[in-house]
Design a protein around this motif. Sequence first.
Motif, short mmCIF file in Angstrom:
data_model
loop_
_atom_site.label_atom_id
_atom_site.label_comp_id
_atom_site.label_asym_id
_atom_site.label_seq_id
_atom_site.Cartn_x
_atom_site.Cartn_y
_atom_site.Cartn_z
N ARG A 16 0.82 -1.21 0.00
CA ARG A 16 0.00 0.00 0.00
C ARG A 16 0.86 1.26 0.00
O ARG A 16 0.56 2.23 -0.71
CB ARG A 16 -0.95 -0.02 1.19
N ALA A 17 1.92 1.28 0.78
CA ALA A 17 2.82 2.43 0.79
C ALA A 17 3.49 2.61 -0.57
O ALA A 17 3.59 3.73 -1.08
CB ALA A 17 3.88 2.27 1.89
N MET A 18 3.93 1.51 -1.16
CA MET A 18 4.58 1.58 -2.47
C MET A 18 3.61 2.07 -3.55
O MET A 18 3.99 2.82 -4.45
CB MET A 18 5.17 0.22 -2.85
N LEU A 19 2.35 1.67 -3.46
CA LEU A 19 1.36 2.13 -4.43
C LEU A 19 1.12 3.63 -4.27
O LEU A 19 0.95 4.35 -5.26
CB LEU A 19 0.05 1.35 -4.27
N THR A 20 1.13 4.12 -3.04
CA THR A 20 0.98 5.55 -2.81
C THR A 20 2.16 6.31 -3.40
O THR A 20 1.99 7.35 -4.04
CB THR A 20 0.84 5.85 -1.30
N VAL B 61 7.25 11.72 -0.73
CA VAL B 61 6.06 11.61 0.12
C VAL B 61 6.54 11.36 1.54
O VAL B 61 7.32 10.44 1.79
CB VAL B 61 5.13 10.47 -0.35
N SER B 62 6.07 12.16 2.47
CA SER B 62 6.48 12.02 3.86
C SER B 62 5.87 10.76 4.48
O SER B 62 4.83 10.27 4.04
CB SER B 62 6.04 13.24 4.67
N VAL B 63 6.52 10.29 5.54
CA VAL B 63 5.99 9.15 6.28
C VAL B 63 4.61 9.50 6.83
O VAL B 63 3.70 8.66 6.79
CB VAL B 63 6.95 8.74 7.43
N GLN B 64 4.46 10.72 7.31
CA GLN B 64 3.18 11.15 7.86
C GLN B 64 2.07 11.04 6.81
O GLN B 64 0.99 10.52 7.08
CB GLN B 64 3.27 12.59 8.38
N ARG B 65 2.35 11.52 5.60
CA ARG B 65 1.33 11.45 4.54
C ARG B 65 1.02 10.01 4.16
O ARG B 65 -0.14 9.64 3.97
CB ARG B 65 1.79 12.24 3.32
N LEU B 66 2.07 9.18 4.04
CA LEU B 66 1.85 7.76 3.73
C LEU B 66 0.97 7.11 4.79
O LEU B 66 0.03 6.38 4.47
CB LEU B 66 3.18 7.01 3.64
N ASP C 86 -3.96 4.96 6.21
CA ASP C 86 -4.39 4.60 7.55
C ASP C 86 -3.50 3.50 8.14
O ASP C 86 -3.98 2.43 8.56
CB ASP C 86 -5.86 4.18 7.56
N LEU C 87 -2.20 3.78 8.16
CA LEU C 87 -1.21 2.82 8.64
C LEU C 87 -0.57 3.34 9.92
O LEU C 87 -0.38 4.55 10.07
CB LEU C 87 -0.11 2.60 7.59
N PRO C 88 -0.18 2.46 10.84
CA PRO C 88 0.53 2.90 12.04
C PRO C 88 1.92 3.43 11.66
O PRO C 88 2.71 2.73 11.02
CB PRO C 88 0.63 1.65 12.91
N ARG C 89 2.20 4.66 12.05
CA ARG C 89 3.42 5.35 11.62
C ARG C 89 4.70 4.59 11.99
O ARG C 89 5.59 4.43 11.16
CB ARG C 89 3.44 6.76 12.17
N LYS C 90 4.83 4.17 13.23
CA LYS C 90 6.07 3.50 13.67
C LYS C 90 6.30 2.20 12.89
O LYS C 90 7.42 1.90 12.49
CB LYS C 90 6.03 3.21 15.18
N PHE C 91 5.24 1.44 12.68
CA PHE C 91 5.34 0.20 11.91
C PHE C 91 5.73 0.53 10.47
O PHE C 91 6.59 -0.13 9.88
CB PHE C 91 4.00 -0.54 11.97
N LEU C 92 5.14 1.57 9.92
CA LEU C 92 5.45 2.00 8.56
C LEU C 92 6.91 2.42 8.43
O LEU C 92 7.56 2.10 7.43
CB LEU C 92 4.52 3.13 8.12
N GLU C 93 7.44 3.11 9.43
CA GLU C 93 8.84 3.53 9.38
C GLU C 93 9.77 2.32 9.29
O GLU C 93 10.74 2.33 8.53
CB GLU C 93 9.18 4.38 10.60
N ALA C 94 9.47 1.27 10.03
CA ALA C 94 10.27 0.04 9.98
C ALA C 94 10.16 -0.61 8.61
O ALA C 94 11.16 -1.08 8.04
CB ALA C 94 9.84 -0.93 11.07
#
Length: 152
Positions: free
Chosen positions: A12-16, A26-31, A36-44
Amino acid sequence: MHITARADYAVRAMLTLADAADGAPVSVQRLAEEQDLPRKFLEAILGDLRRASLVTSRMGAMGGYVLARPAGDICVGEVIRAVDGPLAEVRGERPQATSYDGAAANLRTLWVAVRASVRSVLDETTLADVVSGDLPQSVRQALELPGAWENR
């Protein structure tokens, strides 16, 4: 096939990122907000994608993440492997490394075929295909198989 939350979030992040205007960072916050993803998990997850050379990061006020290659050159299978490892394993082993006796002697062949089937969808479908909705013919045909949309 079990698709983990990690794999789902990564795709989903890659599609964005693939859909970002002119490849702008694209910032982590925007992704996180957009999908609707948990930010800390997304950062990893983004760290794994960066180590796999699928994304690059840019620092600064206008920084963020961008795809390392064009969306048409990144297949969904690559993304999943980057965050979860091999697409198909049997008890932590590659399917061709398994061996069975007796009535299960031919089971290894089935596991290899399962892996080949999963690869035929995930390695033939790029991020650009998913964003545009123009999926490969083989994937569209699979969607038309009897029972494709039914739970079993």
